[in-house]
Design a protein around this motif. Structure first.
Motif, PDB file in Angstrom:
ATOM      1  N   ASN A 124      -3.982  -3.991  -3.474  1.00 18.04           N
ATOM      2  CA  ASN A 124      -4.432  -4.142  -2.099  1.00 18.04           C
ATOM      3  C   ASN A 124      -3.859  -5.462  -1.549  1.00 18.04           C
ATOM      4  O   ASN A 124      -4.012  -6.507  -2.180  1.00 18.04           O
ATOM      5  CB  ASN A 124      -5.961  -4.169  -2.039  1.00 18.04           C
ATOM      6  N   PRO A 125      -3.170  -5.455  -0.411  1.00 19.27           N
ATOM      7  CA  PRO A 125      -2.973  -4.308   0.485  1.00 19.27           C
ATOM      8  C   PRO A 125      -2.013  -3.281  -0.122  1.00 19.27           C
ATOM      9  O   PRO A 125      -1.210  -3.614  -0.987  1.00 19.27           O
ATOM     10  CB  PRO A 125      -2.365  -4.952   1.729  1.00 19.27           C
ATOM     11  N   PRO A 126      -2.108  -2.016   0.348  1.00 19.83           N
ATOM     12  CA  PRO A 126      -1.222  -0.968  -0.173  1.00 19.83           C
ATOM     13  C   PRO A 126       0.242  -1.315   0.050  1.00 19.83           C
ATOM     14  O   PRO A 126       0.588  -2.093   0.923  1.00 19.83           O
ATOM     15  CB  PRO A 126      -1.635   0.266   0.645  1.00 19.83           C
ATOM     16  N   GLY A 127       1.074  -0.703  -0.724  1.00 19.22           N
ATOM     17  CA  GLY A 127       2.515  -0.956  -0.626  1.00 19.22           C
ATOM     18  C   GLY A 127       3.185  -0.759  -1.962  1.00 19.22           C
ATOM     19  O   GLY A 127       4.293  -0.221  -2.039  1.00 19.22           O
ATOM     20  N   LEU A 128       2.507  -1.193  -3.019  1.00 21.16           N
ATOM     21  CA  LEU A 128       3.003  -0.971  -4.363  1.00 21.16           C
ATOM     22  C   LEU A 128       2.355   0.275  -4.946  1.00 21.16           C
ATOM     23  O   LEU A 128       1.170   0.532  -4.739  1.00 21.16           O
ATOM     24  CB  LEU A 128       2.680  -2.172  -5.257  1.00 21.16           C
ATOM     25  N   ALA A 129       3.142   1.058  -5.677  1.00 26.14           N
ATOM     26  CA  ALA A 129       2.612   2.265  -6.305  1.00 26.14           C
ATOM     27  C   ALA A 129       1.678   1.881  -7.460  1.00 26.14           C
ATOM     28  O   ALA A 129       1.868   0.857  -8.123  1.00 26.14           O
ATOM     29  CB  ALA A 129       3.761   3.124  -6.822  1.00 26.14           C
ATOM     30  N   ASP A 130       0.647   2.698  -7.683  1.00 24.10           N
ATOM     31  CA  ASP A 130      -0.225   2.482  -8.827  1.00 24.10           C
ATOM     32  C   ASP A 130       0.584   2.501 -10.121  1.00 24.10           C
ATOM     33  O   ASP A 130       1.596   3.206 -10.228  1.00 24.10           O
ATOM     34  CB  ASP A 130      -1.289   3.575  -8.902  1.00 24.10           C
ATOM     35  N   ILE A 131       0.127   1.722 -11.088  1.00 25.68           N
ATOM     36  CA  ILE A 131       0.760   1.697 -12.405  1.00 25.68           C
ATOM     37  C   ILE A 131      -0.231   2.233 -13.436  1.00 25.68           C
ATOM     38  O   ILE A 131      -1.325   1.688 -13.585  1.00 25.68           O
ATOM     39  CB  ILE A 131       1.188   0.277 -12.820  1.00 25.68           C
ATOM     40  N   ARG A 132       0.128   3.302 -14.113  1.00 19.24           N
ATOM     41  CA  ARG A 132      -0.685   3.811 -15.215  1.00 19.24           C
ATOM     42  C   ARG A 132      -0.192   3.136 -16.488  1.00 19.24           C
ATOM     43  O   ARG A 132       0.985   3.229 -16.829  1.00 19.24           O
ATOM     44  CB  ARG A 132      -0.576   5.327 -15.342  1.00 19.24           C
ATOM     45  N   MET A 133      -1.081   2.431 -17.176  1.00 25.41           N
ATOM     46  CA  MET A 133      -0.667   1.602 -18.296  1.00 25.41           C
ATOM     47  C   MET A 133      -1.238   2.117 -19.606  1.00 25.41           C
ATOM     48  O   MET A 133      -2.393   2.536 -19.689  1.00 25.41           O
ATOM     49  CB  MET A 133      -1.113   0.155 -18.063  1.00 25.41           C
TER      50      MET A 133
END
Length: 217
Positions: A124-133
């Motif tokens: 947050n703020p949006p813009g970067l993709a979620d990262i599944r780790m």
């Protein structure tokens, strides 16, 4: 461990419908009726509401990451050492089902213990993709592996222990291992956002387990 416990409690409350407003080291929580009935020890209040067929008012809480003397509008403030926090944490740990799994082998083998944690980092703020780790740390050597969503772990794991396998006892305490692994995860995420302090990171969809592998490094 307080920081990790705080994150788990907040995630659990969100998952169960509470409205959570977070700041740097605390959160304002509006409980649902179900959560209030389960954790707030107000049986007479809810019995009265039920007897007169009236809806009740679930409580608001402030949850702090560390102990303190925060007071705000007479709201109850809880932290790691508070009995209500510990009650919520116990349910979170139980319902998140900290699992145990074993690497499969067709022959007798030694199996070594690891802690594994999977989670999603969102921004947050949006813009970067979620990262599944995906991450894990050896309870024998202390070596850790942390990877993003584009790396797959091809371990063949099962909830059934292989016949003839021998379990090696851990050398690294669980609490120490989890703390090291979380620090590594946070460092990994910081690298992805280039230490941009304007970007807030939220960890969600957390699962964890004790896994036994044929290698300890």
């Amino acid at each position: 461990m307080m920081k990790e416990a705080y994150k788990l409690v907040i995630e659990y409350l969100k998952y169960n419908g509470a409205v959570v407003t977070e700041s740097a080291d605390k959160a304002l929580v509006q409980l649902t009726e179900q959560l209030d009935r389960k954790f707030m020890n107000r049986p007479f209040y809810w019995h009265y509401r039920d007897s007169v067929n009236q809806s009740g008012e679930p409580m608001h809480l402030i949850i702090q990451e560390t102990p303190g003397q925060l007071k705000a509008n007479d709201l109850l403030s809880i932290h790691y050492d508070h009995h209500i926090f510990q009650s919520i944490l116990g349910s979170a740990q139980q319902e998140n089902q900290f699992y145990t799994a074993y690497e499969q082998s067709e022959t007798s083998c030694m199996l070594y213990p690891w802690i594994t944690i999977q989670l999603t980092a969102s921004f947050n703020p949006p813009g970067l993709a979620d990262i599944r780790m995906n991450s894990r740390i050896s309870l024998i050597s202390g070596i850790k592996y942390i990877s993003g969503s584009h790396t797959c772990d091809n371990l063949s794991l099962s909830g059934t222990r292989p016949n003839g396998s021998i379990i090696q006892s851990n050398r690294l305490p669980f609490a120490t291992a989890i703390s090291i692994l979380y620090s590594g995860i946070e460092h990994y995420v910081s690298d992805q956002i280039n230490d941009d302090e304007t970007v807030q990171v939220c960890f969600k969809h957390i699962s964890a387990g004790l896994i036994y592998l044929r290698s300890f490094e």
